[in-house]
Design a protein around this motif. Structure first.
Motif, PDB file in Angstrom:
ATOM      1  N   LEU A  67      37.935  18.728  29.336  1.00  0.00           N
ATOM      2  CA  LEU A  67      36.983  18.547  30.318  1.00  0.00           C
ATOM      3  C   LEU A  67      36.945  17.003  30.360  1.00  0.00           C
ATOM      4  CD1 LEU A  67      34.271  18.439  32.137  1.00  0.00           C
ATOM      5  CD2 LEU A  67      33.059  18.557  30.019  1.00  0.00           C
ATOM      6  N   LEU A  68      37.363  16.483  29.074  1.00  0.00           N
ATOM      7  CA  LEU A  68      37.238  14.856  28.873  1.00  0.00           C
ATOM      8  C   LEU A  68      38.421  14.520  29.520  1.00  0.00           C
ATOM      9  CD1 LEU A  68      36.361  14.324  25.295  1.00  0.00           C
ATOM     10  CD2 LEU A  68      34.952  14.125  27.500  1.00  0.00           C
ATOM     11  N   CYS A  69      39.720  15.112  29.674  1.00  0.00           N
ATOM     12  CA  CYS A  69      40.573  14.729  30.473  1.00  0.00           C
ATOM     13  C   CYS A  69      40.518  14.418  31.840  1.00  0.00           C
ATOM     14  CB  CYS A  69      42.116  15.651  30.151  1.00  0.00           C
ATOM     15  SG  CYS A  69      42.758  15.699  28.643  1.00  0.00           S
ATOM     16  N   GLN A  70      39.444  14.935  32.387  1.00  0.00           N
ATOM     17  CA  GLN A  70      39.272  14.773  33.756  1.00  0.00           C
ATOM     18  C   GLN A  70      38.486  13.392  34.040  1.00  0.00           C
ATOM     19  OE1 GLN A  70      36.890  18.221  35.037  1.00  0.00           O
ATOM     20  NE2 GLN A  70      38.346  19.543  34.124  1.00  0.00           N
ATOM     21  N   LEU A  71      38.295  12.640  32.992  1.00  0.00           N
ATOM     22  CA  LEU A  71      37.436  11.408  33.196  1.00  0.00           C
ATOM     23  C   LEU A  71      38.464  10.158  33.034  1.00  0.00           C
ATOM     24  CD1 LEU A  71      34.585  12.318  30.624  1.00  0.00           C
ATOM     25  CD2 LEU A  71      34.745  12.622  33.091  1.00  0.00           C
ATOM     26  N   PRO A  72      38.159   9.222  33.967  1.00  0.00           N
ATOM     27  CA  PRO A  72      39.101   8.020  34.022  1.00  0.00           C
ATOM     28  C   PRO A  72      39.136   7.510  32.571  1.00  0.00           C
ATOM     29  CG  PRO A  72      38.010   8.201  36.115  1.00  0.00           C
ATOM     30  CD  PRO A  72      37.349   9.441  35.122  1.00  0.00           C
ATOM     31  N   TYR A 118      34.116  23.636  16.497  1.00  0.00           N
ATOM     32  CA  TYR A 118      35.408  23.893  16.558  1.00  0.00           C
ATOM     33  C   TYR A 118      35.982  24.445  17.615  1.00  0.00           C
ATOM     34  CZ  TYR A 118      35.185  27.991  13.639  1.00  0.00           C
ATOM     35  OH  TYR A 118      34.682  29.344  13.337  1.00  0.00           O
ATOM     36  N   TYR A 119      35.623  25.732  17.849  1.00  0.00           N
ATOM     37  CA  TYR A 119      35.843  26.717  18.730  1.00  0.00           C
ATOM     38  C   TYR A 119      35.935  26.317  20.232  1.00  0.00           C
ATOM     39  CZ  TYR A 119      31.134  27.973  17.957  1.00  0.00           C
ATOM     40  OH  TYR A 119      29.759  28.138  17.620  1.00  0.00           O
ATOM     41  N   GLY A 120      34.992  25.325  20.430  1.00  0.00           N
ATOM     42  CA  GLY A 120      34.738  24.673  21.776  1.00  0.00           C
ATOM     43  C   GLY A 120      35.503  23.365  22.231  1.00  0.00           C
ATOM     44  N   LEU A 121      36.384  22.823  21.068  1.00  0.00           N
ATOM     45  CA  LEU A 121      37.120  21.697  21.159  1.00  0.00           C
ATOM     46  C   LEU A 121      38.256  21.530  22.260  1.00  0.00           C
ATOM     47  CD1 LEU A 121      37.235  20.314  17.482  1.00  0.00           C
ATOM     48  CD2 LEU A 121      35.789  19.478  19.492  1.00  0.00           C
ATOM     49  N   GLN A 152      29.399  12.575  36.729  1.00  0.00           N
ATOM     50  CA  GLN A 152      30.179  13.512  37.591  1.00  0.00           C
ATOM     51  C   GLN A 152      29.612  14.738  37.580  1.00  0.00           C
ATOM     52  OE1 GLN A 152      34.215  13.177  36.503  1.00  0.00           O
ATOM     53  NE2 GLN A 152      34.808  10.933  36.784  1.00  0.00           N
ATOM     54  N   GLY A 153      28.691  14.903  36.853  1.00  0.00           N
ATOM     55  CA  GLY A 153      27.989  16.294  36.784  1.00  0.00           C
ATOM     56  C   GLY A 153      28.851  17.388  36.384  1.00  0.00           C
ATOM     57  N   SER A 154      29.400  17.018  35.222  1.00  0.00           N
ATOM     58  CA  SER A 154      30.231  18.075  34.586  1.00  0.00           C
ATOM     59  C   SER A 154      29.366  18.869  33.597  1.00  0.00           C
ATOM     60  CB  SER A 154      31.256  17.174  33.510  1.00  0.00           C
ATOM     61  OG  SER A 154      31.966  16.509  34.434  1.00  0.00           O
ATOM     62  N   PRO A 155      29.526  20.045  33.523  1.00  0.00           N
ATOM     63  CA  PRO A 155      28.754  21.151  32.788  1.00  0.00           C
ATOM     64  C   PRO A 155      29.152  20.931  31.362  1.00  0.00           C
ATOM     65  CG  PRO A 155      30.552  22.328  33.652  1.00  0.00           C
ATOM     66  CD  PRO A 155      30.672  20.753  34.018  1.00  0.00           C
ATOM     67  N   TYR A 156      29.034  19.512  30.854  1.00  0.00           N
ATOM     68  CA  TYR A 156      29.365  19.478  29.457  1.00  0.00           C
ATOM     69  C   TYR A 156      28.464  20.067  28.531  1.00  0.00           C
ATOM     70  CZ  TYR A 156      26.326  15.514  28.732  1.00  0.00           C
ATOM     71  OH  TYR A 156      25.286  14.974  28.435  1.00  0.00           O
ATOM     72  N   SER A 157      27.095  20.193  28.814  1.00  0.00           N
ATOM     73  CA  SER A 157      26.207  20.798  28.179  1.00  0.00           C
ATOM     74  C   SER A 157      26.387  22.105  27.246  1.00  0.00           C
ATOM     75  CB  SER A 157      24.762  20.914  28.667  1.00  0.00           C
ATOM     76  OG  SER A 157      24.745  21.491  29.813  1.00  0.00           O
ATOM     77  N   GLU A 158      27.312  22.818  28.264  1.00  0.00           N
ATOM     78  CA  GLU A 158      27.753  24.276  27.688  1.00  0.00           C
ATOM     79  C   GLU A 158      28.620  24.254  26.659  1.00  0.00           C
ATOM     80  OE1 GLU A 158      26.720  27.167  29.378  1.00  0.00           O
ATOM     81  OE2 GLU A 158      25.521  26.450  30.272  1.00  0.00           O
ATOM     82  N   LEU A 159      29.262  23.236  26.390  1.00  0.00           N
ATOM     83  CA  LEU A 159      29.991  22.963  25.056  1.00  0.00           C
ATOM     84  C   LEU A 159      29.427  23.125  23.747  1.00  0.00           C
ATOM     85  CD1 LEU A 159      32.444  20.163  26.573  1.00  0.00           C
ATOM     86  CD2 LEU A 159      32.929  22.578  26.407  1.00  0.00           C
ATOM     87  N   PHE A 160      28.071  22.629  23.952  1.00  0.00           N
ATOM     88  CA  PHE A 160      27.422  22.513  22.483  1.00  0.00           C
ATOM     89  C   PHE A 160      26.528  23.840  22.159  1.00  0.00           C
ATOM     90  CE2 PHE A 160      27.124  18.221  24.669  1.00  0.00           C
ATOM     91  CZ  PHE A 160      27.712  17.619  23.974  1.00  0.00           C
ATOM     92  N   LYS A 161      26.710  24.912  22.813  1.00  0.00           N
ATOM     93  CA  LYS A 161      26.203  26.137  22.478  1.00  0.00           C
ATOM     94  C   LYS A 161      26.947  26.846  21.327  1.00  0.00           C
ATOM     95  CE  LYS A 161      24.336  27.299  27.121  1.00  0.00           C
ATOM     96  NZ  LYS A 161      24.153  28.500  28.032  1.00  0.00           N
ATOM     97  N   LEU A 162      26.212  27.319  20.461  1.00  0.00           N
ATOM     98  CA  LEU A 162      26.826  27.822  19.114  1.00  0.00           C
ATOM     99  C   LEU A 162      26.758  29.244  19.026  1.00  0.00           C
ATOM    100  CD1 LEU A 162      24.977  25.525  16.776  1.00  0.00           C
ATOM    101  CD2 LEU A 162      27.105  24.876  17.765  1.00  0.00           C
ATOM    102  N   ARG A 163      28.121  29.806  18.302  1.00  0.00           N
ATOM    103  CA  ARG A 163      28.227  31.154  18.270  1.00  0.00           C
ATOM    104  C   ARG A 163      28.287  31.475  16.826  1.00  0.00           C
ATOM    105  NH1 ARG A 163      31.921  30.362  22.265  1.00  0.00           N
ATOM    106  NH2 ARG A 163      33.633  31.513  21.110  1.00  0.00           N
ATOM    107  N   PRO A 164      27.359  31.624  16.118  1.00  0.00           N
ATOM    108  CA  PRO A 164      27.322  31.717  14.421  1.00  0.00           C
ATOM    109  C   PRO A 164      28.075  32.943  14.152  1.00  0.00           C
ATOM    110  CG  PRO A 164      25.002  31.207  15.401  1.00  0.00           C
ATOM    111  CD  PRO A 164      25.609  31.519  16.701  1.00  0.00           C
ATOM    112  N   ALA A 165      28.215  33.899  14.836  1.00  0.00           N
ATOM    113  CA  ALA A 165      28.764  35.286  14.713  1.00  0.00           C
ATOM    114  C   ALA A 165      30.221  34.933  14.443  1.00  0.00           C
ATOM    115  CB  ALA A 165      28.538  36.344  15.698  1.00  0.00           C
TER     116      ALA A 165
END
Length: 314
Positions: free
Chosen positions: A280-285, A271-274, A21-34
């Motif tokens: 995003l997952l709710c858009q998937l059948p 946890y802050y990206g969940l 579906q071309g979802s930009p899910y890879s952005e969800l894995f970016k970390l913010r240690p601060a």
């Protein structure tokens, strides 16, 4: 029980659908240690403030202090969980340094042991032989959910785990246990130096009381929310998301810990990206058709406690 292949298949199928579906899910894995360091500092500040209120304002505030400390123990436990997945930093050394310096020993936990058992929980989800987090006694559930909760809450091994972490775990080395105890000796020394002996003693007593009471209660209920009353059979069949808001969510699931199905499907999301990942997952059948989602804890038809009771009636 659910074989490992079912768990991996669910995760693979979901990721395939996301890619298609071309979802930009890879952005969800970016970390913010601060962000994580600020959250840890916030928890420490609340805990120390709760102790200070008892020592320097009025001892009558002790019950409220224990409630606050218990909740922050749960919140720090969620950060330990993320550290186990290397969701603070992807680089192991920095990730583990933060966890071992500021979180794990405070919770009487060995990061290595936690990571080992949690990995088995993910991989062998729902298996009676293999899943260390499986709550026993789900074959013949009582008709009232409070009885199920009471059985878990009053379990001696469960209480001991809440109270002492890994200190009595036979699989944890003496060296690791000595590190935890030595870390605590250092902490108590620093607290005594900065706040006085009464403050250090109050910190230890309130911490232990919180672990033995409200923290155990919160943790028991939270763990039941994750999988209790569901049928083993892959991630979708045996895991639920708690999409709730308000005081009960802050109590049981600080730091978005209620999005447990989302976490099992995408464990590298911090946890802050969940919440965003869940949306995003709710858009998937696939997710819409197969997911278990509860939007309340008590009373309403969609409450998780009602799910426990409906399972008993089947």
């Amino acid at each position: 029980m659910a074989p490992t292949s079912e768990v991996l298949a669910d995760m693979a199928d979901l990721r395939d659908q996301l890619r298609q579906q071309g979802s930009p899910y890879s952005e969800l894995f970016k970390l913010r240690p601060a962000r994580v360091l600020l959250d840890i500092a916030f928890d420490w500040a609340l805990i120390l403030g709760a102790v200070a209120a008892v020592v320097w304002i009025d001892a009558v505030l002790a019950p409220l202090s224990v409630l606050v400390i218990s909740n922050r123990q749960r919140a720090l436990g969620n950060i330990l969980h993320d550290a186990g997945h290397r969701n603070i930093w992807r680089e192991k050394r920095r990730n583990d340094l933060v966890a071992r310096a500021l979180v794990a020993p405070l919770l009487f936990a060995s990061l290595s042991r936690y990571r080992e058992t949690h990995f088995q929980h993910h991989l062998k989800l729902g298996r009676t032989r293999g899943d260390p987090d499986l709550i026993p006694g789900q074959e013949n559930l009582p008709s009232l959910w409070v009885i199920s909760f009471a059985r878990c809450f009053l379990s001696w091994p469960t209480w001991l785990g809440s109270m002492s972490g890994h200190l009595f775990d036979k699989e944890v080395s003496l060296r690791s246990k000595a590190f935890i105890l030595g870390w605590w000796v250092g902490l108590v020394g620093v607290l005594a130096l900065l706040g006085g002996g009464d403050f250090a003693l109050a910190f230890v007593l309130l911490w232990l009381i919180a672990r033995a009471t409200f923290f155990h209660c919160i943790t028991t209920f939270r763990e039941m929310c994750d999988h209790f009353g569901l049928q083993p059979g892959g991630v979708f069949g045996f895991t639920r998301d708690m999409v709730c808001h308000g005081p009960w969510r802050w109590t049981f699931h600080p730091r978005n810990n209620g999005y447990h199905l989302t976490h099992h499907l995408l464990p590298a999301v911090p946890y802050y990206g969940l919440p965003e990942a869940h949306t995003l997952l709710c858009q998937l059948p696939m997710f819409e058709d197969r997911s278990h989602i509860c939007r309340a804890y008590f009373r309403t038809a969609n409450a998780v406690t009602n799910e426990w009771q409906s399972r008993a009636a089947t």
